[in-house]
Structure formats: structure tokens, C-alpha cells
Design a protein around this motif. Sequence first.
Motif, mmCIF file in Angstrom:
data_model
loop_
_atom_site.group_PDB
_atom_site.id
_atom_site.type_symbol
_atom_site.label_atom_id
_atom_site.label_comp_id
_atom_site.label_asym_id
_atom_site.label_seq_id
_atom_site.Cartn_x
_atom_site.Cartn_y
_atom_site.Cartn_z
ATOM 1 N N VAL A 190 26.834 21.072 -12.203
ATOM 2 C CA VAL A 190 28.342 21.588 -13.080
ATOM 3 C C VAL A 190 28.968 20.391 -12.946
ATOM 4 N N ALA A 191 29.804 19.855 -13.041
ATOM 5 C CA ALA A 191 31.180 19.112 -13.186
ATOM 6 C C ALA A 191 31.564 19.059 -11.464
ATOM 7 N N VAL A 192 31.398 17.684 -10.770
ATOM 8 C CA VAL A 192 32.148 17.684 -9.945
ATOM 9 C C VAL A 192 33.681 17.437 -10.101
ATOM 10 N N SER A 193 34.396 18.065 -8.986
ATOM 11 C CA SER A 193 35.878 17.986 -8.906
ATOM 12 C C SER A 193 36.127 17.898 -7.540
ATOM 13 N N PRO A 194 35.501 16.471 -6.857
ATOM 14 C CA PRO A 194 35.724 16.066 -5.677
ATOM 15 C C PRO A 194 36.961 15.982 -4.881
ATOM 16 N N GLY A 218 18.818 14.466 -11.472
ATOM 17 C CA GLY A 218 17.965 14.016 -10.315
ATOM 18 C C GLY A 218 18.678 13.002 -9.718
ATOM 19 N N ARG A 219 20.101 12.408 -10.542
ATOM 20 C CA ARG A 219 20.561 11.169 -9.453
ATOM 21 C C ARG A 219 21.671 11.512 -8.281
ATOM 22 N N ILE A 220 21.465 11.379 -7.459
ATOM 23 C CA ILE A 220 22.464 10.948 -6.028
ATOM 24 C C ILE A 220 24.370 11.522 -6.315
ATOM 25 N N PHE A 221 24.703 12.026 -5.936
ATOM 26 C CA PHE A 221 26.507 12.235 -5.886
ATOM 27 C C PHE A 221 25.987 11.250 -4.871
ATOM 28 N N VAL A 222 26.755 9.696 -4.548
ATOM 29 C CA VAL A 222 27.317 8.337 -4.060
ATOM 30 C C VAL A 222 28.933 8.831 -3.505
ATOM 31 N N ALA A 252 37.542 9.250 -1.797
ATOM 32 C CA ALA A 252 38.362 8.130 -2.534
ATOM 33 C C ALA A 252 37.928 7.707 -3.866
ATOM 34 N N TRP A 253 36.546 7.798 -4.115
ATOM 35 C CA TRP A 253 35.469 7.733 -5.589
ATOM 36 C C TRP A 253 34.167 7.794 -5.045
ATOM 37 N N HIS A 254 33.379 7.902 -6.814
ATOM 38 C CA HIS A 254 33.122 8.972 -6.816
ATOM 39 C C HIS A 254 32.231 8.618 -7.520
ATOM 40 N N ALA A 255 30.127 8.926 -7.615
ATOM 41 C CA ALA A 255 29.897 8.278 -8.845
ATOM 42 C C ALA A 255 28.454 8.532 -8.813
ATOM 43 N N PHE A 256 27.551 9.811 -9.577
ATOM 44 C CA PHE A 256 26.080 9.682 -8.841
ATOM 45 C C PHE A 256 24.666 9.020 -9.866
ATOM 46 N N LEU A 257 24.814 8.020 -8.635
ATOM 47 C CA LEU A 257 23.665 7.309 -8.685
ATOM 48 C C LEU A 257 21.986 7.184 -8.486
ATOM 49 N N LEU A 305 31.912 18.965 -2.960
ATOM 50 C CA LEU A 305 32.162 18.886 -4.195
ATOM 51 C C LEU A 305 33.287 19.154 -5.627
ATOM 52 N N GLY A 306 33.718 20.531 -4.914
ATOM 53 C CA GLY A 306 35.009 20.717 -5.025
ATOM 54 C C GLY A 306 34.045 21.844 -6.687
ATOM 55 N N VAL A 307 33.045 22.188 -6.482
ATOM 56 C CA VAL A 307 32.521 23.708 -7.015
ATOM 57 C C VAL A 307 32.143 24.537 -6.472
#
Length: 175
Positions: free
Chosen positions: A128-132, A50-54, A138-143, A94-96
Amino acid sequence: MTDPQPLAAAEVLDIVDERDRVVGQAPRGEAYARGLRHRCVFVLARDARGRIFVHRRTEGKLVFPSHYDMFVGGVVGAGESYDEAALREAEEELGVTGLPAPTPLFRFLYERPGQSWWSAVYEVRCDVAVSPQAEEVAWHAFLSEEELGGRLAEGSWRWVPDGLEAYERLRAYRP
């Protein structure tokens, strides 16, 4: 490798009126330069927890370079539907592949001096695992919602203004 920015500037967009009706077409670079109203999609991507891709946008982006965003998305191409653009943009950024169709939530007209676009807000679950895309992100995380709220409250990150407005509207949409 081809520089993606000249290609992006040449992408043709539908130009729309205040009621979101198509009134013409123009290359993206011209639409931005002349402040022509067009269409965009915003997709809130959540992981299995349920975390948000930032992410932080790359410094070479045409608009809001190096700003943070809690949405993936972008412009709707000429003749493309909002739904098609939402899925395309989410998978690209997201690269998916194989995401479920993003769920449409609401639309709003984003307007600032020299900027105007109809904005469709969506949500999608990405298990699934992301590959932006390196050209986009330039940077990403799920928050978590709390972590994102903390980043917004502290004010140290520069957020894209349209994404920030979309997020505020989303929070009001879901009390």
C-alpha cells in the motif's frame, strides 16, 4: 502538538545482558545516556516491485539524527516482544495499517563504545502507499537493490551505523 522527543526519552525499555536476558528496566533517555544494553528491531520494507524503503531520519532524533537508513524500526518497549515491536514500528514509521506480520530473519548484538543493543532483523512487504511519520522521516523513496548499492558505494550519504551493519549482515545471510 506535543514534542515527541521528550516522550521518546521517557519510554521504558527492558535492559538486557549479553545473552539477551532481561536484567532491569530504564527510560530510553537514561539507557542511551548510560550505554545500557537494550533491544531494537530492524525491518526491511519492500514494495510490490521488491524495492527497499530508504529514508533520512529527522534532525530531532535521539540517535543518528539526519542519517539515512534502509530499515524502519526502533526500540522494543518494556515487556514487548521483538515480533510485536517489529509490526508496531513498521506500521508507525511507514504510516500504514494492516501490514502482514514481518518475517523474522536473525538477531545480532550491536556494540560500539557507549552503544549496545540486541538487534532483531525482519523483512515485510508493503503493498500500500506509505505516509511516513513527519516526526521520524524527513525524506523517503523506494530504491532497487542496485540503486541502494550505488548509494552505499558512492559514500555521499551518512548512514546509521547499526542499520548499515544489519544490512551487511543481511547480505551475508542471503548470499
